[in-house]
Design an enzyme around this catalytic site. Structure first.
Site, PDB file in Angstrom:
ATOM      1  N   GLU A  93      79.441  63.522  51.339  1.00  0.00           N
ATOM      2  CA  GLU A  93      79.349  63.177  52.538  1.00  0.00           C
ATOM      3  C   GLU A  93      78.233  63.812  53.447  1.00  0.00           C
ATOM      4  O   GLU A  93      77.791  64.955  52.897  1.00  0.00           O
ATOM      5  CB  GLU A  93      80.682  63.610  53.410  1.00  0.00           C
ATOM      6  N   CYS A 106      73.449  66.694  58.593  1.00  0.00           N
ATOM      7  CA  CYS A 106      73.905  67.804  57.820  1.00  0.00           C
ATOM      8  C   CYS A 106      74.015  67.082  56.286  1.00  0.00           C
ATOM      9  O   CYS A 106      75.063  66.161  56.542  1.00  0.00           O
ATOM     10  CB  CYS A 106      75.192  68.114  58.335  1.00  0.00           C
ATOM     11  N   CYS A 113      82.350  72.420  45.200  1.00  0.00           N
ATOM     12  CA  CYS A 113      81.772  73.559  45.349  1.00  0.00           C
ATOM     13  C   CYS A 113      82.676  74.587  44.471  1.00  0.00           C
ATOM     14  O   CYS A 113      83.711  74.370  44.298  1.00  0.00           O
ATOM     15  CB  CYS A 113      81.855  73.972  46.914  1.00  0.00           C
ATOM     16  N   CYS A 117      85.734  79.631  49.070  1.00  0.00           N
ATOM     17  CA  CYS A 117      85.991  80.167  50.616  1.00  0.00           C
ATOM     18  C   CYS A 117      87.452  79.539  51.050  1.00  0.00           C
ATOM     19  O   CYS A 117      87.519  78.225  50.820  1.00  0.00           O
ATOM     20  CB  CYS A 117      84.743  79.672  51.573  1.00  0.00           C
ATOM     21  N   CYS A 120      87.856  76.530  53.538  1.00  0.00           N
ATOM     22  CA  CYS A 120      86.820  75.252  53.478  1.00  0.00           C
ATOM     23  C   CYS A 120      87.597  74.298  52.508  1.00  0.00           C
ATOM     24  O   CYS A 120      87.817  74.502  51.306  1.00  0.00           O
ATOM     25  CB  CYS A 120      85.574  75.768  52.830  1.00  0.00           C
ATOM     26  N   GLU A 161      77.253  74.956  47.629  1.00  0.00           N
ATOM     27  CA  GLU A 161      76.477  76.245  48.109  1.00  0.00           C
ATOM     28  C   GLU A 161      74.834  75.831  47.587  1.00  0.00           C
ATOM     29  O   GLU A 161      74.679  76.030  46.579  1.00  0.00           O
ATOM     30  CB  GLU A 161      77.246  77.368  47.358  1.00  0.00           C
ATOM     31  N   SER A 215      76.570  82.720  55.997  1.00  0.00           N
ATOM     32  CA  SER A 215      77.929  82.551  56.627  1.00  0.00           C
ATOM     33  C   SER A 215      78.596  84.024  56.465  1.00  0.00           C
ATOM     34  O   SER A 215      79.130  84.263  55.130  1.00  0.00           O
ATOM     35  CB  SER A 215      78.775  81.704  55.431  1.00  0.00           C
ATOM     36  N   HIS A 217      81.116  85.527  58.621  1.00  0.00           N
ATOM     37  CA  HIS A 217      82.572  85.385  58.671  1.00  0.00           C
ATOM     38  C   HIS A 217      83.523  86.651  58.835  1.00  0.00           C
ATOM     39  O   HIS A 217      84.656  86.631  59.204  1.00  0.00           O
ATOM     40  CB  HIS A 217      83.317  84.489  57.918  1.00  0.00           C
ATOM     41  N   CYS A 334      83.860  70.432  56.975  1.00  0.00           N
ATOM     42  CA  CYS A 334      83.027  70.089  55.682  1.00  0.00           C
ATOM     43  C   CYS A 334      84.340  69.660  54.558  1.00  0.00           C
ATOM     44  O   CYS A 334      85.366  70.176  54.273  1.00  0.00           O
ATOM     45  CB  CYS A 334      82.982  71.463  54.904  1.00  0.00           C
TER      46      CYS A 334
HETATM   47  N1  SAH Z   1      77.925  76.968  50.909  1.00  0.00           N
HETATM   48  C1  SAH Z   1      77.342  77.008  52.344  1.00  0.00           C
HETATM   49  C2  SAH Z   1      77.122  75.735  53.317  1.00  0.00           C
HETATM   50  C3  SAH Z   1      78.276  75.247  53.416  1.00  0.00           C
HETATM   51  S1  SAH Z   1      79.357  75.119  54.961  1.00  0.00           S
HETATM   52  C4  SAH Z   1      77.909  78.268  53.054  1.00  0.00           C
HETATM   53  O1  SAH Z   1      78.817  78.661  52.721  1.00  0.00           O
HETATM   54  O2  SAH Z   1      77.003  78.660  54.001  1.00  0.00           O
HETATM   55  C5  SAH Z   1      78.647  75.200  56.529  1.00  0.00           C
HETATM   56  C6  SAH Z   1      79.500  76.251  57.443  1.00  0.00           C
HETATM   57  O3  SAH Z   1      80.744  75.798  57.589  1.00  0.00           O
HETATM   58  C7  SAH Z   1      79.636  77.714  56.513  1.00  0.00           C
HETATM   59  O4  SAH Z   1      79.481  78.672  57.495  1.00  0.00           O
HETATM   60  C8  SAH Z   1      81.132  77.652  56.241  1.00  0.00           C
HETATM   61  O5  SAH Z   1      81.625  78.799  55.865  1.00  0.00           O
HETATM   62  C9  SAH Z   1      81.737  76.942  57.257  1.00  0.00           C
HETATM   63  N2  SAH Z   1      83.086  76.148  57.256  1.00  0.00           N
HETATM   64  C10 SAH Z   1      83.621  75.627  55.922  1.00  0.00           C
HETATM   65  N3  SAH Z   1      84.842  74.959  56.249  1.00  0.00           N
HETATM   66  C11 SAH Z   1      85.130  75.363  57.606  1.00  0.00           C
HETATM   67  C12 SAH Z   1      86.088  75.257  58.342  1.00  0.00           C
HETATM   68  N4  SAH Z   1      87.234  74.557  57.930  1.00  0.00           N
HETATM   69  N5  SAH Z   1      86.084  75.745  59.607  1.00  0.00           N
HETATM   70  C13 SAH Z   1      85.154  76.336  60.043  1.00  0.00           C
HETATM   71  N6  SAH Z   1      84.007  76.504  59.446  1.00  0.00           N
HETATM   72  C14 SAH Z   1      84.085  76.229  58.270  1.00  0.00           C
END
Ligand code: SAH
Length: 344
Positions: A93, A106, A113, A117, A120, A161, A215, A217, A334
């Site tokens: 996507e 994006c 992946c 996380c 996600c 990633e 990221s 968090h 995502c």
């Molecule tokens: N793997 C990479 C890029 C993917 S996601 C990374 O970890 O950065 C892009 C951003 O969206 C990342 O910061 C990820 O942690 C965040 N993300 C993913 N799922 C999410 C969700 N359900 N709510 C909020 N942020 C989310």
């Protein structure tokens, strides 16, 4: 002989390829333009090339052209989410967002992946495979063709990633920003990583002008480990070292992404700790109200808490934005669209 992926070749590689085929050098320029400027979907569209030559190419090369199998459009903000089918039947996507300063896409960097996380949706079924450079590029090309509008910004923040698919990512960036191709400015490209420290050091050596987003968090290793398994491998201290090095080597400021999860990482104390991490590097902080997925019980922080958190950062003189929730009504988070499609 295995066919070569022609859309993943650099201009120089394509020239060498044509030479090896005893073709004139300018064939490379013609092919490259058809692929990367005119955004052709097949050799048969390359009408100023002889039929013989096109047939020769078809026998020697694969031609990546993604097919849109689903398009969702947000009624709230015009955001479009595309589900693309790859040649092996996998789907990825991509999201198209319209901003005042231009159109942003994006893209995904992997099918699935393996980072795990907790909040996600992209990682729930693990990693299927890496995307080829051409498959990353063609998400942007296909969207340009379908919307008829130029893309000015690219963020590698979809499924996957990027640092776990490092070589293909680099090649993708070089092709995307190549002056012979679509020529998107490196400054308009952002790569987001969960923090694979050795790759962050490697990337710094490439001296690209792209933006690196981390990221983060969480502000303690203990809290971060609860949200992101990668935190078991690299500590926040190591991450900050890698960020400092990236800034020093490239002059580009890092962005911290920080998904606010109600009751987990959204206290004033978290905000102060986050400020302390961001300040020495002059980082920009991008707050993302967590997008709840049904497989997990994480909840969004309340509106007042989000505002207070942002306020605290601002008082600490940190450059902060709240990510607008684009396309909330269309499987925003995502990996949600792909996942829903797979389950059908
Ligand atoms: N793997 C990479 C890029 C993917 S996601 C990374 O970890 O950065 C892009 C951003 O969206 C990342 O910061 C990820 O942690 C965040 N993300 C993913 N799922 C999410 C969700 N359900 N709510 C909020 N942020 C989310």
């Amino acid at each position: 002989m295995e066919k070569k992926d022609i859309k993943s070749m650099t201009y120089e590689e394509l020239e060498a390829e044509m030479e090896a085929l005893s073709e004139k050098k300018f064939r490379a320029k013609q092919c490259y333009e058809w692929m990367h400027i005119k955004l052709a979907r097949s050799f048969s569209e390359m009408t100023n090339l002889s039929k013989d030559f096109r047939e020769k190419c078809e026998n020697l090369f694969t031609f990546t052209a993604l097919e849109a199998v689903e398009v969702q459009e947000s009624k709230l903000d015009g955001t479009k989410k595309f589900l693309f089918k790859l040649s092996d039947g996998n789907v990825v996507e991509s999201v198209w967002m319209k901003y005042k300063h231009g159109n942003s896409v994006c893209i995904s960097s992997q099918v699935g992946c393996r980072m795990g996380c907790r909040f996600c949706a992209s990682t729930l079924d693990g990693l299927e495979r890496n995307l080829l450079p051409s498959e990353m590029l063609d998400q942007i090309y296909a969207i340009t063709r379908l919307t008829g509008e130029r893309v000015s910004n690219v963020v590698v923040m979809g499924t996957g990633e990027p640092m776990d698919n490092y070589d293909n990512l680099l090649r993708f960036i070089r092709l995307l920003t190549d002056e012979n191709g679509l020529h998107i400015s490196q400054r308009n490209v952002t790569v987001s990583t969960c923090g694979i420290v050795p790759k962050m050091y490697e990337l710094a050596e490439e001296k690209l002008q792209i933006t690196l987003a981390l990221s983060l968090h969480a502000t303690t290793d203990e809290k971060r480990r609860k949200l992101m398994p990668i935190a078991n491998r690299y500590s926040i201290e190591e991450l900050m070292g890698a960020c400092g090095n990236y800034f020093e080597k490239t002059g580009r400021r890092i962005t911290f992404e920080y998904s606010l999860v109600g009751g987990v990482n959204d206290t004033d104390e978290d905000a102060d700790k986050l400020s302390a991490l961001a300040r020495p590097l002059g980082c920009h902080v991008n707050l993302i109200p967590v997008n709840p997925i049904k497989e997990r019980d994480f909840v969004q922080s309340e509106g007042a808490r989000i505002a207070a958190f942002k306020n605290k950062l601002e008082k600490n003189k940190i450059n902060v934005t709240i990510r607008r929730e684009m396309g909330r009504d269309i499987d925003g988070a995502c990996g949600q669209l792909r996942r829903r499609h797979m389950q059908r």
